[in-house]
Design a protein around this motif. Structure first.
Motif, PDB file in Angstrom:
ATOM      1  N   LEU A   1     -45.164 -21.396  20.309  1.00  0.00           N
ATOM      2  CA  LEU A   1     -45.795 -20.036  20.222  1.00  0.00           C
ATOM      3  C   LEU A   1     -45.949 -19.683  18.631  1.00  0.00           C
ATOM      4  N   THR A   2     -46.994 -19.051  18.348  1.00  0.00           N
ATOM      5  CA  THR A   2     -47.311 -18.756  16.878  1.00  0.00           C
ATOM      6  C   THR A   2     -47.418 -17.481  16.505  1.00  0.00           C
ATOM      7  N   ASN A   3     -47.582 -16.377  17.572  1.00  0.00           N
ATOM      8  CA  ASN A   3     -47.641 -15.193  17.219  1.00  0.00           C
ATOM      9  C   ASN A   3     -47.262 -14.316  18.624  1.00  0.00           C
ATOM     10  N   GLU A   4     -46.648 -13.226  18.342  1.00  0.00           N
ATOM     11  CA  GLU A   4     -46.416 -12.184  19.529  1.00  0.00           C
ATOM     12  C   GLU A   4     -46.482 -10.602  18.851  1.00  0.00           C
ATOM     13  N   GLU A   5     -47.265 -10.020  19.614  1.00  0.00           N
ATOM     14  CA  GLU A   5     -47.253  -8.635  19.096  1.00  0.00           C
ATOM     15  C   GLU A   5     -47.420  -7.672  20.287  1.00  0.00           C
ATOM     16  N   VAL A   6     -46.839  -6.576  20.236  1.00  0.00           N
ATOM     17  CA  VAL A   6     -47.041  -5.434  21.028  1.00  0.00           C
ATOM     18  C   VAL A   6     -48.471  -4.937  20.989  1.00  0.00           C
ATOM     19  N   ALA A   7     -49.286  -4.905  22.177  1.00  0.00           N
ATOM     20  CA  ALA A   7     -50.508  -4.437  22.254  1.00  0.00           C
ATOM     21  C   ALA A   7     -50.322  -2.785  22.707  1.00  0.00           C
ATOM     22  N   VAL A   8     -49.759  -2.742  23.709  1.00  0.00           N
ATOM     23  CA  VAL A   8     -49.438  -1.318  24.167  1.00  0.00           C
ATOM     24  C   VAL A   8     -48.164  -0.965  24.262  1.00  0.00           C
ATOM     25  N   GLU A   9     -47.551   0.077  23.632  1.00  0.00           N
ATOM     26  CA  GLU A   9     -46.241   0.187  23.756  1.00  0.00           C
ATOM     27  C   GLU A   9     -45.828   0.784  25.014  1.00  0.00           C
ATOM     28  N   PRO A  10     -44.772   0.543  25.700  1.00  0.00           N
ATOM     29  CA  PRO A  10     -44.368   1.089  27.028  1.00  0.00           C
ATOM     30  C   PRO A  10     -43.716   2.746  26.893  1.00  0.00           C
ATOM     31  N   VAL A  11     -44.062   3.267  27.761  1.00  0.00           N
ATOM     32  CA  VAL A  11     -43.424   4.626  27.899  1.00  0.00           C
ATOM     33  C   VAL A  11     -42.538   4.817  28.818  1.00  0.00           C
ATOM     34  N   GLY A  12     -41.327   5.436  28.504  1.00  0.00           N
ATOM     35  CA  GLY A  12     -40.188   5.381  29.400  1.00  0.00           C
ATOM     36  C   GLY A  12     -40.390   6.610  30.204  1.00  0.00           C
ATOM     37  N   GLU A  13     -39.931   6.363  31.700  1.00  0.00           N
ATOM     38  CA  GLU A  13     -40.102   7.079  32.479  1.00  0.00           C
ATOM     39  C   GLU A  13     -38.724   8.382  32.440  1.00  0.00           C
ATOM     40  N   VAL A  14     -38.957   9.409  32.672  1.00  0.00           N
ATOM     41  CA  VAL A  14     -37.706  10.408  32.391  1.00  0.00           C
ATOM     42  C   VAL A  14     -37.777  11.163  33.661  1.00  0.00           C
ATOM     43  N   ILE A  15     -36.628  11.140  34.432  1.00  0.00           N
ATOM     44  CA  ILE A  15     -36.557  11.864  35.618  1.00  0.00           C
ATOM     45  C   ILE A  15     -35.386  13.091  35.421  1.00  0.00           C
ATOM     46  N   THR A  16     -35.653  14.144  35.666  1.00  0.00           N
ATOM     47  CA  THR A  16     -34.832  15.340  35.644  1.00  0.00           C
ATOM     48  C   THR A  16     -34.074  15.656  36.733  1.00  0.00           C
ATOM     49  N   GLU A  17     -32.855  15.818  36.622  1.00  0.00           N
ATOM     50  CA  GLU A  17     -32.056  16.182  38.155  1.00  0.00           C
ATOM     51  C   GLU A  17     -31.152  17.443  37.462  1.00  0.00           C
ATOM     52  N   GLY A  18     -31.272  18.228  38.675  1.00  0.00           N
ATOM     53  CA  GLY A  18     -30.622  19.532  38.490  1.00  0.00           C
ATOM     54  C   GLY A  18     -29.035  19.146  38.859  1.00  0.00           C
ATOM     55  N   THR A  19     -28.295  20.097  38.042  1.00  0.00           N
ATOM     56  CA  THR A  19     -26.916  20.045  38.353  1.00  0.00           C
ATOM     57  C   THR A  19     -26.399  21.414  38.903  1.00  0.00           C
ATOM     58  N   LYS A  20     -27.289  22.397  38.783  1.00  0.00           N
ATOM     59  CA  LYS A  20     -26.720  23.668  39.078  1.00  0.00           C
ATOM     60  C   LYS A  20     -26.519  23.868  40.695  1.00  0.00           C
ATOM     61  N   PRO A  21     -25.203  24.142  41.237  1.00  0.00           N
ATOM     62  CA  PRO A  21     -25.089  24.361  42.599  1.00  0.00           C
ATOM     63  C   PRO A  21     -25.847  25.281  43.233  1.00  0.00           C
ATOM     64  N   PRO A  22     -26.239  25.007  44.312  1.00  0.00           N
ATOM     65  CA  PRO A  22     -27.012  25.886  45.027  1.00  0.00           C
ATOM     66  C   PRO A  22     -26.146  27.157  45.454  1.00  0.00           C
ATOM     67  N   SER A  23     -26.893  28.382  45.668  1.00  0.00           N
ATOM     68  CA  SER A  23     -26.127  29.581  46.135  1.00  0.00           C
ATOM     69  C   SER A  23     -26.797  30.380  46.728  1.00  0.00           C
ATOM     70  N   ILE A  24     -26.107  31.409  47.329  1.00  0.00           N
ATOM     71  CA  ILE A  24     -26.537  32.465  48.138  1.00  0.00           C
ATOM     72  C   ILE A  24     -26.077  33.804  47.544  1.00  0.00           C
TER      73      ILE A  24
END
Length: 324
Positions: free
Chosen positions: A187-210
């Motif tokens: 191995l003579t060279n190693e480089e990142v050609a495309v940077e990864p994009v991290g997945e973001v998952i949004t999860e609610g913490t608000k209790p359901p209500s009536i």
């Protein structure tokens, strides 16, 4: 006199020094001969069939008074899948290679000492052809994933707010081949050609209500249940007033409006609830799981009323049971 002297001078034989280069050996001789083969014969020099002489044997010596004898040697060369025989005047294997006759270079591998002298015959040289090639490969960089909690979103609801994308990494290798077969990869060279994009998952913490009478009430979950109604009549509970345990629930409390019989495997005793009919037309309201019943199995509840008429009016309904 003039004429005789001139003729005599023209016919006189050559006398002088001649330089002989015999392979790697150089020496000077005195001779009165002008023909190359005569001079060589005078010196007792043997000429082989493969030897090359300059000037030619039957010619006269050149104006430099030099005779060159090249002692050619037979060399069998095995290289790049071929077997070729060469006649060469090289003194050593290394000198032969430097002439570039075979096309081999310094990266190739030779099976003899390059400083070894070549014999008149019987010389063999095996050359391993060495090639180098640059090779690139691309590999995925897996994207990361993380969960972000949001108290403005209802509990349990999840959504992908940033889509994950894998990255790309390019690796460059130097590959070495011996006679076409790969023997090493570096191995003579190693480089990142495309940077990864991290997945973001949004999860609610608000209790359901009536909303109950203008008040917000949170709950853990809601169950779809079949509901019936019961009271303290003998038709409902099978006990008459004054009978031991009359009016006492499975929890040991006194049955009253807001007491609900449940299947404890589904709704544990002591659970606080809010019950409303599935069509929203009937509201039982806040209540507690305090009682059980032989017919109350699974997603079934039995609502306590103070009078028999209220039980008959309720009948059987589909209800929503909010577990508070």
């Amino acid at each position: 006199m003039f004429i005789v002297s001139a003729i005599g001078s023209f016919a006189a034989p050559y006398e002088g020094n001649v330089t002989i280069v015999d392979g790697n050996e150089t020496f000077t001789v005195y001779t009165d001969s002008v023909v190359v083969k005569d001079i060589i014969s005078e010196q007792g020099i043997e000429i082989g069939k493969s030897d090359v002489i300059y000037p030619a044997l039957n010619s006269e010596i050149n104006e430099d008074n030099t005779i060159v004898i090249k002692r050619l040697k037979l060399l069998d060369v095995f290289y790049d899948g071929q077997h070729l025989s060469y006649w060469t005047d090289a003194a050593t294997y290394g000198e032969f290679i430097l002439k570039g006759t075979t096309g081999a270079d310094e990266d190739d591998i030779f099976d003899v000492d390059m400083n070894a002298n070549l014999e008149p015959n019987g010389n063999t040289l095996n050359i391993t052809k060495v090639d180098h090639m640059s090779y690139q490969e691309t590999e995925n960089i897996p994207h990361t994933s993380k969960v972000v909690y949001d108290d403005t979103i209802e509990l349990g609801k999840r959504s992908v707010t940033v889509a994950g994308v894998d990255g790309k990494r390019v690796k460059t290798y130097d590959i070495e081949y011996h006679d076409g077969v790969e023997v090493a990869r570096v191995l003579t060279n190693e480089e990142v050609a495309v940077e990864p994009v991290g997945e973001v998952i949004t999860e609610g913490t608000k209790p359901p209500s009536i909303t109950v009478n203008g008040r917000t009430v949170t709950y853990k979950k809601v169950l779809n249940c079949k509901a019936t109604a019961y009271d303290l009549s003998i038709e409902s509970c099978g006990k008459a007033p004054g009978t031991p345990g009359y009016g006492i629930t499975a929890s040991g409390t006194t049955a009253k409006y807001g007491t609900v019989a449940v299947d404890p495997r589904v709704i544990p005793l002591g659970t606080k609830m809010y019950i409303v009919s599935a069509d929203g037309k009937f509201v039982y309201g806040f209540c507690t799981a305090e009682d059980t019943g032989g017919a109350i199995k699974g997603n079934k509840v039995d609502l306590f009323y103070n009078t028999r008429s209220e039980c008959l009016q309720f009948g059987r309904r589909d209800v929503l049971v909010y577990i508070l």
